[in-house]
Every structure is written in structure tokens, then in C-alpha cells.
Enzyme design. Structure first.
Site, short mmCIF file in Angstrom:
data_model
loop_
_atom_site.label_atom_id
_atom_site.label_comp_id
_atom_site.label_asym_id
_atom_site.label_seq_id
_atom_site.Cartn_x
_atom_site.Cartn_y
_atom_site.Cartn_z
N LYS A 212 -55.99 61.66 28.78
CA LYS A 212 -54.74 61.47 27.93
C LYS A 212 -55.61 61.56 27.23
O LYS A 212 -54.12 61.48 25.76
CB LYS A 212 -55.85 59.51 28.30
CG LYS A 212 -54.93 58.53 27.63
CD LYS A 212 -53.72 58.74 26.93
CE LYS A 212 -53.97 57.58 25.66
NZ LYS A 212 -52.62 56.46 25.99
N CYS A 266 -51.94 55.13 18.58
CA CYS A 266 -51.97 56.31 19.61
C CYS A 266 -52.65 58.10 18.89
O CYS A 266 -53.73 58.04 19.11
CB CYS A 266 -51.63 56.25 20.82
SG CYS A 266 -51.20 54.66 21.40
N1 SAJ Z 1 -43.57 61.79 15.24
C1 SAJ Z 1 -43.39 62.63 13.61
N2 SAJ Z 1 -42.50 63.96 14.37
C2 SAJ Z 1 -41.87 64.10 16.06
C3 SAJ Z 1 -42.56 63.02 17.03
C4 SAJ Z 1 -43.28 61.37 16.42
O1 SAJ Z 1 -43.15 62.66 12.78
O2 SAJ Z 1 -41.20 64.47 16.31
C5 SAJ Z 1 -44.48 60.29 14.72
C6 SAJ Z 1 -43.35 58.85 14.39
O3 SAJ Z 1 -42.67 59.00 13.62
C7 SAJ Z 1 -44.37 58.44 14.54
C8 SAJ Z 1 -45.98 59.27 15.32
O4 SAJ Z 1 -45.59 60.16 15.12
O5 SAJ Z 1 -45.07 57.94 13.62
C9 SAJ Z 1 -46.03 58.66 16.68
O6 SAJ Z 1 -44.76 58.41 17.21
P1 SAJ Z 1 -44.39 58.67 19.04
O7 SAJ Z 1 -43.29 58.42 19.19
O8 SAJ Z 1 -44.53 60.00 19.73
O9 SAJ Z 1 -45.64 58.27 19.82
P2 SAJ Z 1 -46.57 57.07 20.46
O10 SAJ Z 1 -47.81 56.54 19.00
O11 SAJ Z 1 -44.83 55.15 20.44
O12 SAJ Z 1 -46.56 56.29 21.77
C10 SAJ Z 1 -47.87 57.73 22.31
C11 SAJ Z 1 -47.17 58.53 23.12
N3 SAJ Z 1 -47.51 60.16 23.40
C12 SAJ Z 1 -47.23 60.89 23.90
O13 SAJ Z 1 -46.09 61.07 23.53
C13 SAJ Z 1 -47.98 61.97 23.66
C14 SAJ Z 1 -46.71 57.68 24.28
O14 SAJ Z 1 -46.40 58.61 26.01
C15 SAJ Z 1 -48.97 57.11 24.50
O15 SAJ Z 1 -48.71 55.73 25.90
C16 SAJ Z 1 -48.92 56.17 23.10
O16 SAJ Z 1 -49.15 56.79 22.63
C17 SAJ Z 1 -50.41 55.79 23.81
O17 SAJ Z 1 -50.01 54.68 23.79
O18 SAJ Z 1 -51.37 56.81 23.70
#
Ligand code: SAJ
Length: 420
Positions: A212, A266
Site C-alpha cells: 500500500k 494519502c
Molecule cells: N496529482 C498531480 N498530478 C497527477 C496526478 C495527481 O498533481 O498527474 C495530484 C492531484 O492533483 C492531487 C494529488 O496528486 O492533489 C493526489 O490525487 P490522486 O488522484 O492521484 O490520488 P488520491 O489521493 O485521491 O488517491 C490515492 C490513490 N492512490 C494511487 O493512485 C496510487 C488511491 O488509489 C488510494 O486508495 C488513495 O490515494 C488512498 O486512500 O491511499
């Protein structure tokens, strides 16, 4: 069926949907939360979390009589722990909620029960809670690595659903299930088979724990690479979106999107759990955190330079949430940007966030005013796009018409690319 009644401890954005889903599959579910208002609202069939389709699933589960909420755990066949595991100001894991959940469960355990930890946790936590329960209940046998046949089975199964797609991903995602022993893994797999359609992959507790953390650290490192590239492009006068669009045509390259930083509870948090366990072995993970945490300040610097020389400039920041089309402002880098822009001398600050009705008090107190996009575009000398919300994408031409723009999400460049 082996499991008739399940007790889910923690009715947050993982526990509540999981509890409701299990109830929809015919299990009797008791959801436990220390927050009285959460218990009350769930018992009314209401939800306290913004998540598509969750309200209907919870309402149906409560309406059917198979889901109810309670302030403390009660006798059940399986216990699922889904409580928050934040980090402290010193980036250490704060496991107090997990430990108190375990302490609340221990007195009601009986032979044959299963305890599964879902909360994101440092490596070794499943063993720690196993030993804690064993100390609290010397009358029961708990698992030991390599020795099967305990009274109580203990396993780790991390949640990995994406906020915004929780109901779908809870069912469709594969799950890693790591028991303290093989028998524990097998029993836990039987529980998840009742509601998961994805593959249930058997492993050991420590591997499941690190899996995880590794997933979220992987994403953080990849986003950091995109953000570092954005920093390089800024200093070199190069369009980062164009570079990424071109590079991603390579069959083995897939650069993620840069942005104003990484938010949520996360991805910006979990990498620290690995660093905490292995500080000397994690230079890449630590550097990624530093790059991502440094982004809000870089964005503010761009805004500062852009309005330099203007008298009483009006700056409009578009978006406050941590990602598009949600109302969740917690740990959002857009909020960090807004609070720092508010400190720039002489700047009047407008904020557009279509998903909220009111600014949080600390942002209001900093001097920001919540306005609609129309007002922002007519009044602002400079615009910073901080979140790629759909209404902003739909008005990209009007945003592009402004003279001074910092586009941290590339909505302007990406639209141009799509047209070409
Ligand atoms: N972000 C970027 N660039 C990208 C992708 C995301 O700047 O290309 C930023 C987003 O804007 C945001 C942050 O990253 O601020 C996180 O967003 P996210 O959509 O990537 O992820 P979370 O935090 O909503 O959910 C993550 C997920 N983990 C992965 O994709 C590896 C989800 O599957 C997990 O279950 C969740 O964390 C968790 O609960 O751990």
C-alpha cells in the site's frame, strides 16, 4: 455462511462505503465511530462524506435493517478496522486511532473471529496489533508467524480506492490480503469474496503493508518528476505541457501531470511511513516529497513576478480543492498557494471554488474573497489556475483572454494541443 455479522470500526470514506456494501450483500453490519454525529447520521440513513452514489448505498443498507451504527464495537464474526492514520508535524506515523480501535475490539473478541486492518500503516503494524490483542486477551490464542490454528485470525488488507470512484473501485479493484499466517489469509479472503469482484491476491502481512505504501509513494515520485520538469521548463522558457505531450508518444514513457503540489490525505502522507521505517534507504522518496511540497511556493513566485509593478493588483485564484470536481480542501496545495498570495503586499485576492458556498474562516481571515468565475475574470489583473475543475475547462477561452495567467494544471495548453 461463515460470516454473519461484521463490525466495521471507523465510518470514514473507506469504512462507511465498505460497511454499506457488505450490508448490501446480506451481511449484518455494525458500523462503529467515536463521533456521535456520524453515528446519528448513519442511523438516519444519511452520509457525512461527499462521494458519488454513497448516499443511495447507505440509505438502502440502513433501510434494509442490515446496517446500523454504534459508538463502540460489539460481538461479531469479523472486525474490520478503517480508521485514519495521519502523520504528526515531524512526519511520524500517528497510530493512536488504530491502537484505540484495537483496544475497543479486544474485549468483545471470541474464538473463531477475524480481525482485518485496512488503515494505511507502517510495516509491522499488523503484528503490533496482534500482540496488543493477545496481551489484552490471554484467554484466546492469537496467530504466530509460521504456526497455524489460532482462535482469532488477524490479517492486513489495504484499501486502495480513489476518492470519487469509491463505490465502483471497492468492488472492482484487486485486493492484496496478507494474513499473519496462511489460515488468516484464507479466512480474510473468504470475507472479501463476499463483496469484491476484483482478484483477491494472497500474501503475507508485511508485504501487504508495504504494498500500500509503495503504491502511493510510486505515484508521489512520479508526480514529483512531472513537477521537477515543470520547474526546469519555467527556468528554461519551455512549455512543459508540450514537452510531456511529445515525450509521452514514446512507447515506454508516461509522464504524469505537473500541478501546484500534491494534496489529499494519502499520497502526500504515506511516503513518510516508508521514510520513517527506513530513513537511510529512501533518498528518492524523500526528494520527491521535497519537490512536491516546494511547488506551492514556486507557483506563488510566478504570480508575484507576474504582478510586479502593478499598483494594487487583483489576483484571481481558480480552484481550492485538492483535485478536480470535489469539495475537499484538506491538505490542498491550492489552499497553500492562496494563503501565500494573500501575504503578497498590496494584492487584492479573489478565489473561485465552484464546489463550496463559503470560504473556510482562515482563508477569509487572510483577506480572500469568494467570487464566481464571471466576477473573477472581469475584475482580475492576473489569474492563477490551481485546479482543473470542469467549469474552468468549459470556460477556457475566457480564461485565456486574460493578459496575465499562471496555468498550473495546463488547461490552456492542453486545450490548444487538443485543437491542433
Ligand atoms: N496529482 C498531480 N498530478 C497527477 C496526478 C495527481 O498533481 O498527474 C495530484 C492531484 O492533483 C492531487 C494529488 O496528486 O492533489 C493526489 O490525487 P490522486 O488522484 O492521484 O490520488 P488520491 O489521493 O485521491 O488517491 C490515492 C490513490 N492512490 C494511487 O493512485 C496510487 C488511491 O488509489 C488510494 O486508495 C488513495 O490515494 C488512498 O486512500 O491511499
Amino acid at each position: 455462511m461463515k460470516f454473519k455479522k461484521v463490525c466495521v470500526v471507523g465510518l470514514g470514506y473507506i469504512g462507511l462505503p465498505t460497511a454499506a456494501l457488505m450490508a448490501s450483500r446480506g451481511l449484518e453490519v455494525v458500523g462503529v465511530d467515536i463521533n456521535e454525529s456520524v453515528v446519528d447520521s448513519v442511523n438516519r440513513g444519511a452520509v457525512h462524506i461527499v462521494e458519488p452514489r454513497l448516499d443511495a448505498v447507505v440509505q438502502a443498507a440502513v433501510g434494509s435493517g442490515r446496517l446500523r451504527a454504534a459508538p463502540r464495537p460489539e460481538t461479531a464474526d469479523a472486525f474490520l478496522i478503517a480508521v485514519p492514520t495521519p502523520i504528526t508535524a515531524d512526519k511520524a506515523s500517528d497510530m493512536r486511532a488504530v491502537l484505540s480501535a484495537v483496544d475497543a475490539i479486544a474485549p468483545v473478541l471470541k474464538a473463531g473471529d477475524l480481525v482485518v486492518l485496512e488503515s494505511t500503516s507502517p510495516v509491522g503494524t499488523t503484528d503490533i496489533i496482534n500482540q496488543r490483542m493477545a496481551a489484552a486477551r490471554p484467554d484466546l490464542r492469537f496467530p504466530k508467524v509460521g504456526v497455524d490454528g489460532p482462535d482469532v485470525h488477524v490479517a492486513y488488507c489495504p484499501e486502495r480506492v480513489l476518492p470519487g470512484k469509491v463505490i465502483q473501485e471497492l468492488v472492482s479493484n484487486d485486493r492484496a490480503i496478507g494474513g499473519m499466517t496462511e489460515a488468516c489469509t484464507e479466512l480474510a479472503t473468504g470475507l472479501y469474496a463476499l463483496f469484491v469482484e476484483g482478484e483477491l491476491v494472497a500474501t503475507r502481512a508485511r508485504e501487504a503493508e508495504l504494498c500500500k505504501l509503495a503504491e502511493n509513494a510510486f505515484r508521489d515520485v512520479n508526480i514529483a518528476y512531472a513537477n521537477e520538469l515543470a520547474n526546469v521548463c519555467d527556468s528554461q522558457g519551455v512549455d512543459v505541457w508540450e514537452v510531456i505531450r511529445l515525450a509521452n508518444r514514446h512507447p515506454r514513457v508516461n509522464i504524469l501531470n505537473p500541478g501546484p503540489g500534491v494534496g489529499g490525505h494519502c499520497i502526500a502522507v504515506d511516503p513518510w511511513f516508508i521514510v520513517e521505517s527506513a530513513p537511510d534507504d529512501t533518498p528518492v522518496i524523500q526528494a520527491a516529497r521535497a519537490v512536491n511540497d516546494g511547488r506551492p511556493h514556486r507557483v506563488v513566485e510566478k504570480i508575484r513576478v507576474m504582478v510586479e509593478g502593478l499598483r494594487s493588483p487583483v489576483v484571481a485564484c481558480l480552484g481550492l480543492a485538492f483535485k478536480p470536481d470535489i469539495d475537499d480542501l484538506r491538505e490542498s496545495p491550492a489552499v497553500d498557494v492562496v494563503l501565500e498570495v494573500a501575504r503578497l503586499p498590496g494584492v487584492e485576492l479573489l478565489v473561485v471554488e465552484p464546489n463550496i458556498n463559503q470560504l473556510p474562516a482562515h482563508i477569509r481571515a487572510a483577506g480572500a474573497e469568494l467570487v464566481d468565475l464571471e466576477t473573477a475574470l472581469s475584475r482580475a489583473d492576473a489569474v492563477a489556475v490551481l485546479v482543473d475543475h470542469t467549469p474552468f475547462r468549459q470556460n477556457v477561452d475566457r480564461i485565456a483572454a486574460k493578459d496575465r495567467i499562471v496555468d498550473t494544471r495546463g488547461i490552456l495548453s492542453r486545450t490548444v494541443s487538443a485543437v491542433l
